[in-house]
Design a protein around this motif. Structure first.
Motif, PDB file in Angstrom:
ATOM      1  N   LEU A 177       0.838  -1.205   0.000  1.00 30.78           N
ATOM      2  CA  LEU A 177       0.000   0.000   0.000  1.00 30.78           C
ATOM      3  C   LEU A 177       0.873   1.256   0.000  1.00 30.78           C
ATOM      4  N   GLY A 178       1.949   1.260   0.762  1.00 35.16           N
ATOM      5  CA  GLY A 178       2.877   2.397   0.746  1.00 35.16           C
ATOM      6  C   GLY A 178       3.455   2.603  -0.647  1.00 35.16           C
ATOM      7  N   GLU A 179       3.739   1.490  -1.335  1.00 34.28           N
ATOM      8  CA  GLU A 179       4.250   1.583  -2.705  1.00 34.28           C
ATOM      9  C   GLU A 179       3.196   2.179  -3.641  1.00 34.28           C
ATOM     10  N   ARG A 180       1.940   1.765  -3.490  1.00 31.98           N
ATOM     11  CA  ARG A 180       0.878   2.339  -4.323  1.00 31.98           C
ATOM     12  C   ARG A 180       0.726   3.832  -4.069  1.00 31.98           C
ATOM     13  N   ARG A 181       0.917   4.271  -2.837  1.00 26.61           N
ATOM     14  CA  ARG A 181       0.807   5.702  -2.513  1.00 26.61           C
ATOM     15  C   ARG A 181       1.937   6.492  -3.161  1.00 26.61           C
ATOM     16  N   SER A 182       3.178   6.015  -3.043  1.00 26.74           N
ATOM     17  CA  SER A 182       4.281   6.747  -3.682  1.00 26.74           C
ATOM     18  C   SER A 182       4.140   6.677  -5.201  1.00 26.74           C
ATOM     19  N   ASP A 183       3.648   5.559  -5.730  1.00 27.87           N
ATOM     20  CA  ASP A 183       3.432   5.441  -7.174  1.00 27.87           C
ATOM     21  C   ASP A 183       2.349   6.396  -7.669  1.00 27.87           C
ATOM     22  N   ALA A 184       1.324   6.649  -6.847  1.00 32.68           N
ATOM     23  CA  ALA A 184       0.256   7.576  -7.248  1.00 32.68           C
ATOM     24  C   ALA A 184       0.825   8.978  -7.445  1.00 32.68           C
ATOM     25  N   VAL A 185       1.702   9.394  -6.542  1.00 29.82           N
ATOM     26  CA  VAL A 185       2.319  10.720  -6.664  1.00 29.82           C
ATOM     27  C   VAL A 185       3.261  10.742  -7.865  1.00 29.82           C
ATOM     28  N   ARG A 186       4.049   9.678  -8.038  1.00 30.47           N
ATOM     29  CA  ARG A 186       4.955   9.601  -9.193  1.00 30.47           C
ATOM     30  C   ARG A 186       4.161   9.679 -10.500  1.00 30.47           C
ATOM     31  N   SER A 187       3.057   8.956 -10.592  1.00 32.20           N
ATOM     32  CA  SER A 187       2.234   8.974 -11.805  1.00 32.20           C
ATOM     33  C   SER A 187       1.720  10.369 -12.110  1.00 32.20           C
ATOM     34  N   PHE A 188       1.272  11.080 -11.073  1.00 35.95           N
ATOM     35  CA  PHE A 188       0.812  12.455 -11.292  1.00 35.95           C
ATOM     36  C   PHE A 188       1.944  13.294 -11.859  1.00 35.95           C
ATOM     37  N   LEU A 189       3.114  13.227 -11.221  1.00 34.96           N
ATOM     38  CA  LEU A 189       4.235  14.070 -11.636  1.00 34.96           C
ATOM     39  C   LEU A 189       4.700  13.743 -13.057  1.00 34.96           C
ATOM     40  N   THR A 190       4.798  12.466 -13.396  1.00 32.33           N
ATOM     41  CA  THR A 190       5.247  12.123 -14.750  1.00 32.33           C
ATOM     42  C   THR A 190       4.196  12.520 -15.779  1.00 32.33           C
ATOM     43  N   SER A 191       2.910  12.413 -15.432  1.00 33.66           N
ATOM     44  CA  SER A 191       1.884  12.851 -16.384  1.00 33.66           C
ATOM     45  C   SER A 191       1.903  14.359 -16.556  1.00 33.66           C
ATOM     46  N   ALA A 192       2.490  15.073 -15.573  1.00 35.03           N
ATOM     47  CA  ALA A 192       2.619  16.532 -15.657  1.00 35.03           C
ATOM     48  C   ALA A 192       3.957  16.933 -16.276  1.00 35.03           C
ATOM     49  N   GLY A 193       4.677  15.972 -16.843  1.00 35.11           N
ATOM     50  CA  GLY A 193       5.879  16.300 -17.601  1.00 35.11           C
ATOM     51  C   GLY A 193       7.203  16.154 -16.877  1.00 35.11           C
ATOM     52  N   VAL A 194       7.190  15.642 -15.656  1.00 30.83           N
ATOM     53  CA  VAL A 194       8.441  15.421 -14.929  1.00 30.83           C
ATOM     54  C   VAL A 194       9.093  14.151 -15.468  1.00 30.83           C
ATOM     55  N   SER A 195      10.401  14.186 -15.671  1.00 28.96           N
ATOM     56  CA  SER A 195      11.117  13.020 -16.171  1.00 28.96           C
ATOM     57  C   SER A 195      11.109  11.906 -15.124  1.00 28.96           C
ATOM     58  N   PRO A 196      10.786  10.675 -15.535  1.00 28.08           N
ATOM     59  CA  PRO A 196      10.839   9.552 -14.582  1.00 28.08           C
ATOM     60  C   PRO A 196      12.224   9.388 -13.948  1.00 28.08           C
ATOM     61  N   ARG A 197      13.271   9.840 -14.635  1.00 29.10           N
ATOM     62  CA  ARG A 197      14.632   9.743 -14.080  1.00 29.10           C
ATOM     63  C   ARG A 197      14.812  10.624 -12.853  1.00 29.10           C
ATOM     64  N   GLN A 198      13.932  11.607 -12.659  1.00 25.21           N
ATOM     65  CA  GLN A 198      14.041  12.505 -11.505  1.00 25.21           C
ATOM     66  C   GLN A 198      13.343  11.951 -10.270  1.00 25.21           C
ATOM     67  N   ILE A 199      12.673  10.802 -10.397  1.00 22.48           N
ATOM     68  CA  ILE A 199      11.815  10.311  -9.319  1.00 22.48           C
ATOM     69  C   ILE A 199      12.203   8.895  -8.916  1.00 22.48           C
TER      70      ILE A 199
END
Length: 120
Positions: free
Chosen positions: A67-89
């Motif tokens: 569940l903790g992984e799903r929570r951090s992944d939810a934030v990562r998904s938002f950021l990458t969909s907003a144009g942040v490079s996956p390499r930064q996360i």
């Protein structure tokens, strides 16, 4: 220390995002703040973050790590969909291992259900 501030202020943008019980859905109240982080990261490609996923003490250790992984992944998904490079996360889950509040009440549990963004 190059960290994102609320535009026009000297106040750092919040870096803790709370979740409902057994949920990994970003609160609508956090979307504007996450967009500010996304803008900062897009404009500072040399910066990176670690997203820590956390849970309250209820549930098994394995369940809470997932569940903790799903929570951090939810934030990562938002950021990458907003144009942040996956390499930064980077993401990591601590499950229930690092509570923000050591109490055993609903208020304590609510503070422990979170994702925390740490800038590097």
């Amino acid at each position: 220390n190059n960290l994102p501030y609320v535009p026009g202020t000297t106040r750092l943008i919040s870096r803790t995002f709370y979740f409902g019980y057994d949920r990994a859905v970003i609160s609508p109240d956090d979307l504007a703040v996450l967009e500010m982080h996304a803008t900062f990261l897009r404009n500072n490609r040399d910066r990176s973050i670690v997203l820590e996923g956390h849970c309250d003490e209820r549930g098994t250790r394995e369940y809470n790590l997932a569940l903790g992984e799903r929570r951090s992944d939810a934030v990562r998904s938002f950021l990458t969909s907003a144009g942040v490079s996956p390499r930064q996360i980077e993401t990591v889950s601590y499950g229930e291992e690092r509570p923000e509040d050591s109490g055993h009440t609903e208020a304590s549990w609510a503070r422990n259900r979170r994702a925390v963004m740490i800038y590097r």
